[in-house]
Design a protein around this motif. Structure first.
Motif, short mmCIF file in Angstrom:
data_model
loop_
_atom_site.label_atom_id
_atom_site.label_comp_id
_atom_site.label_asym_id
_atom_site.label_seq_id
_atom_site.Cartn_x
_atom_site.Cartn_y
_atom_site.Cartn_z
N LEU B 10 1.52 -39.74 -57.24
CA LEU B 10 2.87 -40.02 -56.76
C LEU B 10 3.91 -39.64 -57.81
N THR B 11 3.61 -39.90 -59.07
CA THR B 11 4.52 -39.52 -60.15
C THR B 11 4.70 -38.00 -60.18
N GLU B 12 3.59 -37.29 -60.12
CA GLU B 12 3.66 -35.83 -60.14
C GLU B 12 4.37 -35.29 -58.92
N LEU B 13 4.17 -35.93 -57.78
CA LEU B 13 4.82 -35.48 -56.55
C LEU B 13 6.34 -35.63 -56.68
N THR B 14 6.77 -36.72 -57.29
CA THR B 14 8.20 -36.90 -57.55
C THR B 14 8.74 -35.75 -58.38
N ARG B 15 7.95 -35.41 -59.40
CA ARG B 15 8.37 -34.30 -60.27
C ARG B 15 8.43 -32.99 -59.50
N LEU B 16 7.50 -32.75 -58.60
CA LEU B 16 7.51 -31.52 -57.79
C LEU B 16 8.79 -31.45 -56.96
N PHE B 17 9.14 -32.56 -56.33
CA PHE B 17 10.35 -32.57 -55.52
C PHE B 17 11.58 -32.28 -56.36
N GLN B 18 11.64 -32.89 -57.53
CA GLN B 18 12.80 -32.68 -58.40
C GLN B 18 12.88 -31.23 -58.85
N LYS B 19 11.70 -30.65 -59.11
CA LYS B 19 11.69 -29.27 -59.59
C LYS B 19 12.20 -28.30 -58.51
N CYS B 20 11.94 -28.62 -57.24
CA CYS B 20 12.25 -27.67 -56.17
C CYS B 20 13.62 -27.87 -55.56
N ARG B 21 14.48 -28.63 -56.22
CA ARG B 21 15.77 -28.88 -55.61
C ARG B 21 16.64 -27.63 -55.55
N THR B 22 16.47 -26.72 -56.48
CA THR B 22 17.32 -25.53 -56.48
C THR B 22 16.68 -24.37 -55.75
N SER B 23 15.37 -24.30 -55.78
CA SER B 23 14.72 -23.19 -55.07
C SER B 23 13.26 -23.54 -54.84
N GLY B 24 12.66 -22.93 -53.87
CA GLY B 24 11.23 -23.14 -53.65
C GLY B 24 10.96 -24.22 -52.64
N SER B 25 9.68 -24.34 -52.26
CA SER B 25 9.32 -25.37 -51.28
C SER B 25 8.20 -26.25 -51.81
N VAL B 26 8.17 -27.46 -51.27
CA VAL B 26 7.08 -28.39 -51.59
C VAL B 26 6.18 -28.44 -50.36
N VAL B 27 4.90 -28.18 -50.53
CA VAL B 27 3.98 -28.21 -49.41
C VAL B 27 3.00 -29.36 -49.62
N ILE B 28 2.91 -30.23 -48.63
CA ILE B 28 1.99 -31.37 -48.72
C ILE B 28 0.97 -31.25 -47.60
N THR B 29 -0.30 -31.39 -47.95
CA THR B 29 -1.36 -31.28 -46.95
C THR B 29 -2.15 -32.58 -46.91
N LEU B 30 -2.52 -32.98 -45.70
CA LEU B 30 -3.24 -34.24 -45.50
C LEU B 30 -4.47 -33.94 -44.67
N LYS B 31 -5.63 -34.41 -45.13
CA LYS B 31 -6.86 -34.10 -44.40
C LYS B 31 -7.88 -35.22 -44.57
N LYS B 32 -8.67 -35.45 -43.52
CA LYS B 32 -9.71 -36.46 -43.61
C LYS B 32 -10.81 -35.94 -44.54
N TYR B 33 -11.35 -36.84 -45.34
CA TYR B 33 -12.31 -36.43 -46.36
C TYR B 33 -13.54 -37.31 -46.25
N ASP B 34 -14.73 -36.66 -46.31
CA ASP B 34 -15.93 -37.48 -46.17
C ASP B 34 -16.66 -37.69 -47.49
N GLY B 35 -16.01 -37.39 -48.58
CA GLY B 35 -16.58 -37.73 -49.88
C GLY B 35 -17.55 -36.74 -50.44
N ARG B 36 -17.62 -35.56 -49.81
CA ARG B 36 -18.58 -34.55 -50.30
C ARG B 36 -18.19 -34.05 -51.68
N THR B 37 -19.16 -33.96 -52.59
CA THR B 37 -18.88 -33.31 -53.87
C THR B 37 -19.78 -32.11 -54.07
#
Lengths: 86, 109
Positions: B10-37
């Motif tokens: 969450l801290t890093e995500l805040t920083r990403l948003f702040q960084k992209c205020r002048t240019s660029g996009s923030v892309v967030i992806t959400l996916k179900k995960y079954d714990g495979r390593t």
């Protein structure tokens, strides 16, 4: 790939698509502050649903749908019992 | 791809948003995960992996920098609250409608 015109239809279709195959579906959110728009995509790599907006009032809806899908993903149930209508 | 703890993400995500205020996009992806390593075993090989059903993967990127985190049922309530607040706080460059809309008032904690 068509963009949905109404949020209602998009949200309904997105949840339905997720429930057909939770493991395949992913949700993508793209925000561009410099352009002032927000785009949401829900896909299972076969079907692609997209919604784009530049309205502040849609942020809350998008954020709520995100949260809802997140909760669905971590819940052990295969089918969510209560369907909240936004 | 950096895998972080929920709070660090969450801290890093805040920083990403702040960084992209002048240019660029923030892309967030959400996916179900079954714990495979480990990778999925080939046909004929026994599947020794027990899929978990209560996790999801959240990824974020601003084009170059990538971060990710795994959220499970125990953490989802806390994470989701913080995540929603974050989105609402940072995604604020959009147009506002003039007419009054009867929106639900959020509870003040």
């Amino acid at each position: 790939m068509p963009y949905y015109q109404t949020w209602e239809e998009f949200a309904r279709a997105a949840e339905k698509l997720y429930l057909t195959d939770p493991m395949k579906v992913r949700v993508v959110l793209k925000y561009r502050h410099c352009d002032g728009n927000l785009c949401m995509k829900v896909t299972d790599d076969a079907v692609c649903l997209q919604y784009k907006t530049d309205q502040a009032q849609d942020v809350k809806k998008i954020e709520k749908l995100h949260g809802k899908l997140m909760r669905l993903m971590v819940s052990k149930e295969t089918h969510s019992g209560s369907m909240e209508t936004d | 791809m950096v895998l972080l703890e929920n709070d660090a993400f969450l801290t890093e995500l805040t920083r990403l948003f702040q960084k992209c205020r002048t240019s660029g996009s923030v892309v967030i992806t959400l996916k179900k995960y079954d714990g495979r390593t480990k990778p999925v075993p080939r046909k004929g090989h026994p599947e020794t992996f027990e899929p978990a059903d209560n996790k999801c993967l959240v990824r974020a990127s601003e084009g170059k920098k990538k971060i990710s985190t795994v959220v499970s049922t125990k953490e989802v309530i806390k994470f989701q609250m913080a995540y929603s607040n974050l989105l609402r706080a940072h995604i604020d460059g959009l147009k506002k409608k003039d007419k009054k809309s009867k929106g639900k008032k959020t509870k003040a904690t």
